[in-house]
Design a protein around this motif. Structure first.
Motif, short mmCIF file in Angstrom:
data_model
loop_
_atom_site.label_atom_id
_atom_site.label_comp_id
_atom_site.label_asym_id
_atom_site.label_seq_id
_atom_site.Cartn_x
_atom_site.Cartn_y
_atom_site.Cartn_z
N GLU A 182 0.82 -1.20 0.00
CA GLU A 182 0.00 0.00 0.00
C GLU A 182 0.86 1.26 0.00
O GLU A 182 1.93 1.30 0.61
CB GLU A 182 -0.93 0.02 1.21
CG GLU A 182 -2.10 -0.94 1.09
CD GLU A 182 -3.06 -0.55 0.00
OE1 GLU A 182 -3.38 0.63 -0.14
OE2 GLU A 182 -3.48 -1.44 -0.74
N ARG A 232 -3.30 -3.90 -5.39
CA ARG A 232 -3.19 -2.45 -5.56
C ARG A 232 -3.16 -2.07 -7.03
O ARG A 232 -3.73 -1.05 -7.43
CB ARG A 232 -1.93 -1.95 -4.85
CG ARG A 232 -1.76 -0.44 -4.89
CD ARG A 232 -0.65 0.00 -3.95
NE ARG A 232 -0.47 1.44 -4.07
CZ ARG A 232 0.42 2.00 -4.86
NH1 ARG A 232 1.22 1.25 -5.61
NH2 ARG A 232 0.53 3.31 -4.93
N SER A 262 -6.87 4.13 1.12
CA SER A 262 -7.03 4.68 -0.23
C SER A 262 -8.30 5.51 -0.38
O SER A 262 -8.75 5.76 -1.49
CB SER A 262 -7.04 3.54 -1.26
OG SER A 262 -8.22 2.76 -1.16
N ASP A 307 -2.66 7.31 -5.12
CA ASP A 307 -3.52 7.16 -3.95
C ASP A 307 -3.49 8.36 -3.01
O ASP A 307 -4.54 8.80 -2.52
CB ASP A 307 -3.16 5.88 -3.19
CG ASP A 307 -3.75 4.64 -3.85
OD1 ASP A 307 -4.64 4.79 -4.70
OD2 ASP A 307 -3.31 3.53 -3.51
#
Length: 280
Positions: free
Chosen positions: A61, A150, A165, A192
């Motif tokens: 992430e 992702r 996100s 993001d």
């Protein structure tokens, strides 16, 4: 009580706390405690993350500028430091989990690339939260599962939402495919951090109608299902990913705006004014 019940009680007492496998071995009094943890996860729907899964999620992430996306008790560095035999209970019981695990087991057997298996599982569960452990299982334990998940959002435009996100209402460690549709090609490459910033700036609401995810009512036929950042000056025409060139729209008004061929700030403002004159 059984070993499984003792393990669950310990997890609930120390929810959202990293617990070493050795501790759970002592609590359970058996050597096969890992099997009992799997039963709690698969058969009973407790969102228990293993150290491998939590670490791979933290690596995948993009948490730039937000070292505590799951809250101060679960900073990114803590997740990155978890050992394979560490565990953490991140939320409450999900009674639909057993059905999802059966679905995951069927998809896992298919001869597909990792990303395609993950997408197939998410599409089977549109609008439902799934755990990182479920996605890792579908990926057959491949270490890149978090990165592939992702990529579905950042490269292919599937609205796979996480807490970090732009869905702060989601518990940490959960993923949800908000709608079974891809974003237009020119809206897919929004980083993001920028996506989150524009959502926060516009109050997590469509700038046209004011809809937000909390407006969802179970059993309704409202076609609005998600929020999408939109380039006022289309990205395909040279529009930037700067906040000044982005606004938040619900999927209905996003589609309507593109169907009308609106492009550029002046066109957008005229379109928005006409829409306000028409009313909702």
């Amino acid at each position: 009580s059984s070993a499984r019940e003792r393990i669950l009680h310990y997890f609930q007492r120390y929810q959202r706390t990293v617990i070493a496998g050795d501790e759970l071995g002592v609590v359970s009094g058996i050597s096969e405690y890992a099997r009992r943890i799997r039963e709690l996860r698969v058969q009973f729907g407790w969102p228990i993350l293993s150290g491998d899964t939590a670490r791979q999620m933290a690596e995948a992430e993009d948490w730039e500028g937000d070292p505590e996306p799951w809250g101060p008790d679960l900073p990114r560095d803590l997740l990155l430091g978890m050992r394979p035999d560490d565990y953490i209970l991140t939320g409450d019981q999900d009674r639909d989990a057993a059905h999802r695990w059966n679905t995951a087991n069927a998809i896992r057997r298919e001869e597909l690339p990792v990303r395609d298996r993950i997408l197939a599982f998410l599409r089977e569960n549109v609008g439902q939260s799934v755990t990182g452990e479920e996605l890792r299982y579908v990926a057959k334990g491949a270490s890149e599962w978090g990165r592939r998940t992702r990529e579905l959002r950042t490269e292919l435009g599937w609205p796979v939402a996480t807490r970090s996100s732009g869905r702060p209402d989601l518990p940490g460690g959960m993923y949800v495919l908000e709608a079974d549709r891809q974003a237009p090609a020119h809206d897919r490459r929004i980083p993001d951090p920028v996506r989150v910033a524009v959502l926060e700036r516009d109050g997590f609401r469509c700038v046209v109608c004011g809809w937000n995810p909390e407006s969802r009512a179970p059993g309704t036929t409202d076609p609005r299902t998600l929020l999408e950042p939109h380039h006022v000056e289309h990205h395909a025409e040279g529009g930037s990913n700067d906040l000044e060139n982005l606004v938040v729209l619900c999927n209905v008004h996003h589609d309507e705006l593109h169907a009308a061929g609106v492009n550029g700030r002046s066109d957008f403002e005229r379109w928005l004014e006409r829409h306000k004159e028409r009313g909702p």
